[in-house]
Design an enzyme around this catalytic site. Structure first.
Site, PDB file in Angstrom:
ATOM      1  CB  SER A 150      -0.969   0.014   1.231  1.00 31.16           C
ATOM      2  OG  SER A 150      -0.197  -0.336   2.346  1.00 31.16           O
ATOM      3  NE  ARG A 151       1.723   3.143   5.051  1.00 30.83           N
ATOM      4  CZ  ARG A 151       2.802   2.878   5.765  1.00 30.83           C
ATOM      5  NH1 ARG A 151       3.544   3.877   5.659  1.00 30.83           N
ATOM      6  NH2 ARG A 151       2.772   2.021   6.692  1.00 30.83           N
TER       7      ARG A 151
ATOM      8  CB  VAL B 292       2.199  -9.771   6.561  1.00 30.49           C
ATOM      9  CG1 VAL B 292       3.304  -9.543   7.655  1.00 30.49           C
ATOM     10  CG2 VAL B 292       3.170 -10.366   5.270  1.00 30.49           C
TER      11      VAL B 292
ATOM     12  CG  ASN C 237       7.796  -4.240   0.538  1.00 27.63           C
ATOM     13  OD1 ASN C 237       8.847  -3.800   0.640  1.00 27.63           O
ATOM     14  ND2 ASN C 237       6.536  -3.875   0.918  1.00 27.63           N
TER      15      ASN C 237
ATOM     16  CB  SER D 109      17.551  -3.641   5.975  1.00 30.04           C
ATOM     17  OG  SER D 109      18.256  -2.465   6.615  1.00 30.04           O
TER      18      SER D 109
ATOM     19  CE1 TYR E 249      13.593  -2.902   9.551  1.00 32.79           C
ATOM     20  CE2 TYR E 249      15.889  -2.027   9.712  1.00 32.79           C
ATOM     21  CZ  TYR E 249      14.609  -2.418   9.009  1.00 32.79           C
ATOM     22  OH  TYR E 249      14.603  -2.196   7.719  1.00 32.79           O
TER      23      TYR E 249
ATOM     24  CB  ALA F  79      18.317  -9.287  15.356  1.00 35.89           C
TER      25      ALA F  79
ATOM     26  CE  LYS G  65      13.428  -5.747   7.157  1.00 32.21           C
ATOM     27  NZ  LYS G  65      12.482  -6.071   6.167  1.00 32.21           N
TER      28      LYS G  65
ATOM     29  CB  ILE H 240      14.554   3.628   0.433  1.00 32.61           C
ATOM     30  CG1 ILE H 240      15.629   2.443   0.096  1.00 32.61           C
ATOM     31  CG2 ILE H 240      13.695   3.824  -0.858  1.00 32.61           C
ATOM     32  CD1 ILE H 240      16.521   2.590  -1.045  1.00 32.61           C
TER      33      ILE H 240
HETATM   34  P1  NDP Z   1       6.679   1.838   4.725  1.00 34.92           P
HETATM   35  O1  NDP Z   1       6.573   2.018   6.281  1.00 34.92           O
HETATM   36  O2  NDP Z   1       6.635   2.980   3.774  1.00 34.92           O
HETATM   37  O3  NDP Z   1       5.539   0.585   4.121  1.00 34.92           O
HETATM   38  C1  NDP Z   1       5.383  -0.484   4.629  1.00 34.92           C
HETATM   39  C2  NDP Z   1       4.232  -1.408   4.233  1.00 34.92           C
HETATM   40  O4  NDP Z   1       4.385  -2.576   4.819  1.00 34.92           O
HETATM   41  C3  NDP Z   1       3.053  -0.697   4.106  1.00 34.92           C
HETATM   42  O5  NDP Z   1       2.327  -1.051   2.792  1.00 34.92           O
HETATM   43  C4  NDP Z   1       2.354  -1.558   5.262  1.00 34.92           C
HETATM   44  O6  NDP Z   1       0.819  -1.525   5.228  1.00 34.92           O
HETATM   45  C5  NDP Z   1       2.820  -2.831   5.162  1.00 34.92           C
HETATM   46  N1  NDP Z   1       2.603  -3.328   6.432  1.00 34.92           N
HETATM   47  C6  NDP Z   1       3.400  -3.176   7.649  1.00 34.92           C
HETATM   48  N2  NDP Z   1       3.078  -4.126   8.622  1.00 34.92           N
HETATM   49  C7  NDP Z   1       2.256  -4.894   7.978  1.00 34.92           C
HETATM   50  C8  NDP Z   1       1.607  -6.078   8.396  1.00 34.92           C
HETATM   51  N3  NDP Z   1       1.466  -6.616   9.470  1.00 34.92           N
HETATM   52  N4  NDP Z   1       0.538  -6.772   7.635  1.00 34.92           N
HETATM   53  C9  NDP Z   1       0.673  -6.511   6.195  1.00 34.92           C
HETATM   54  N5  NDP Z   1       1.452  -5.345   5.794  1.00 34.92           N
HETATM   55  C10 NDP Z   1       2.211  -4.457   6.493  1.00 34.92           C
HETATM   56  O7  NDP Z   1       8.192   0.964   4.537  1.00 34.92           O
HETATM   57  P2  NDP Z   1       9.154   1.067   3.341  1.00 34.92           P
HETATM   58  O8  NDP Z   1       8.387   0.832   2.050  1.00 34.92           O
HETATM   59  O9  NDP Z   1       9.974   1.973   3.671  1.00 34.92           O
HETATM   60  O10 NDP Z   1       9.991  -0.365   3.618  1.00 34.92           O
HETATM   61  C11 NDP Z   1       9.305  -1.594   2.919  1.00 34.92           C
HETATM   62  C12 NDP Z   1      10.430  -2.831   3.288  1.00 34.92           C
HETATM   63  O11 NDP Z   1      11.718  -2.326   2.940  1.00 34.92           O
HETATM   64  C13 NDP Z   1      10.247  -3.004   4.890  1.00 34.92           C
HETATM   65  O12 NDP Z   1      10.627  -4.640   4.818  1.00 34.92           O
HETATM   66  C14 NDP Z   1      11.568  -2.488   5.139  1.00 34.92           C
HETATM   67  O13 NDP Z   1      12.120  -3.116   6.435  1.00 34.92           O
HETATM   68  C15 NDP Z   1      12.637  -2.412   4.172  1.00 34.92           C
HETATM   69  N6  NDP Z   1      13.539  -1.435   4.159  1.00 34.92           N
HETATM   70  C16 NDP Z   1      13.284  -0.140   3.891  1.00 34.92           C
HETATM   71  C17 NDP Z   1      14.319   0.788   3.899  1.00 34.92           C
HETATM   72  C18 NDP Z   1      14.165   2.138   3.906  1.00 34.92           C
HETATM   73  O14 NDP Z   1      14.900   3.123   3.781  1.00 34.92           O
HETATM   74  N7  NDP Z   1      12.696   2.680   3.630  1.00 34.92           N
HETATM   75  C19 NDP Z   1      15.764   0.461   4.037  1.00 34.92           C
HETATM   76  C20 NDP Z   1      15.895  -0.982   4.243  1.00 34.92           C
HETATM   77  C21 NDP Z   1      14.805  -1.916   4.206  1.00 34.92           C
HETATM   78  P3  NDP Z   1      -0.122  -0.430   5.952  1.00 34.92           P
HETATM   79  O15 NDP Z   1       0.210   0.867   5.057  1.00 34.92           O
HETATM   80  O16 NDP Z   1      -1.259  -0.885   5.734  1.00 34.92           O
HETATM   81  O17 NDP Z   1       0.435  -0.011   7.142  1.00 34.92           O
END
Ligand code: NDP
Length: 237
Positions: free
Chosen positions: A10-11, A55, A80, A132, A145, A147, A149, A178
């Site tokens: 979603s985001r 998830v 993701n 990550s 976090y 651990a 990842k 990011i």
């Molecule tokens: P965001 O916080 O922007 O988005 C997180 C997404 O995960 C949202 O769509 C959210 O849904 C969903 N989500 C969270 N918890 C749940 C759940 N319990 N069930 C289903 N969906 C869930 O994060 P990013 O896009 O930045 O991160 C995406 C991935 O990349 C993650 O795994 C993060 O650890 C990894 N990452 C990100 C980095 C960064 O700098 N941004 C760096 C390294 C890794 P909802 O909108 O409904 O809450």
């Protein structure tokens, strides 16, 4: 037409994966927990179906599978969905620890476990996990976090060995910093310091990660498995 399932679509990075895979001709399914409005917006603009699904829940994921299997089987999984939290180690509670591992590690297990049958039946498929740079190097004040990842990388390497003979590849991507909501707590000063430490002199964008995932899902990546691809602008932590 190939079907991709993106958790947490979603985001942020997941939403960009929805856009990029849809534009590349995939039929896209994605899950989300809270952001229904964002999910509907993506559905309006892309060939994508959003499903509310925690998830970390087998029950929710099996319900999502029932919906998806009415249309077809999953060819590509992008694990993701993730959460992060900044806390001194002494302040991390049992609930913080469990939540981190429930979403970041159990979520990957549950999704892969529920949809693997689709791939085993056809002896082909791609699993792409999002780790990550903190999983590779460890981040101060992010022990839980980091651990979780690091566990993503171990999961990737082990499952790749087990599934190789079935024609299924398993890889992970380790993003650097990011631009997404996850980093909204960082000040301009923090961002500038991170840019200064990055040889490519910028913060990553969601497209950098979605394009790497698309490559790993493509025929061009057919001989790549069990690997972790850092996408971080060359930052050395
Ligand atoms: P965001 O916080 O922007 O988005 C997180 C997404 O995960 C949202 O769509 C959210 O849904 C969903 N989500 C969270 N918890 C749940 C759940 N319990 N069930 C289903 N969906 C869930 O994060 P990013 O896009 O930045 O991160 C995406 C991935 O990349 C993650 O795994 C993060 O650890 C990894 N990452 C990100 C980095 C960064 O700098 N941004 C760096 C390294 C890794 P909802 O909108 O409904 O809450």
């Amino acid at each position: 037409m190939k079907n991709v399932l993106i958790t947490g679509g979603s985001r942020g990075i997941g939403a960009e994966c929805v856009r990029v895979f849809s534009e590349a001709g995939f039929r896209v399914f994605f899950t989300y927990k809270n952001s229904g409005e964002e999910a509907r917006e993506l559905e309006k603009n892309f060939r994508a179906r959003g499903i509310k699904c925690d998830v970390s829940s087998f029950k929710d994921t099996e319900a999502a599978a029932e919906i998806i299997h009415k249309t077809g089987e999953i060819d590509v999984i992008i694990n993701n969905a993730g959460i992060s939290q900044i806390k001194m180690f002494q302040d991390i509670t049992e609930a913080d620890w469990d939540r981190m591992f429930d979403v970041n590690v159990k979520g990957m297990f549950v999704t892969s476990r529920v949809f693997l049958g689709d791939m085993l039946r056809r002896k082909s498929g791609r699993i792409i996990n999002i780790s990550s740079m903190w999983g590779e190097n460890g981040g101060s004040c992010e022990v839980h976090y980091s651990a979780s990842k690091a566990a993503v990388i171990g999961f990737t390497k082990a499952l790749a060995k087990e599934l190789g003979p079935s024609g299924i590849t398993v890889n992970c991507i380790s993003p650097g910093v990011i631009h997404t909501d996850m980093n909204s707590h960082l000040s301009d000063e923090d961002m500038n310091a991170l840019i200064y430490e990055t040889p490519l002199e910028r913060i990553g964008n969601v497209r950098d990660i979605a394009d790497t995932a698309l490559f790993l899902a493509s025929d061009k990546a057919g001989f790549i498995t069990g690997t972790d691809i850092p996408v971080n602008g060359g930052i050395i932590m």
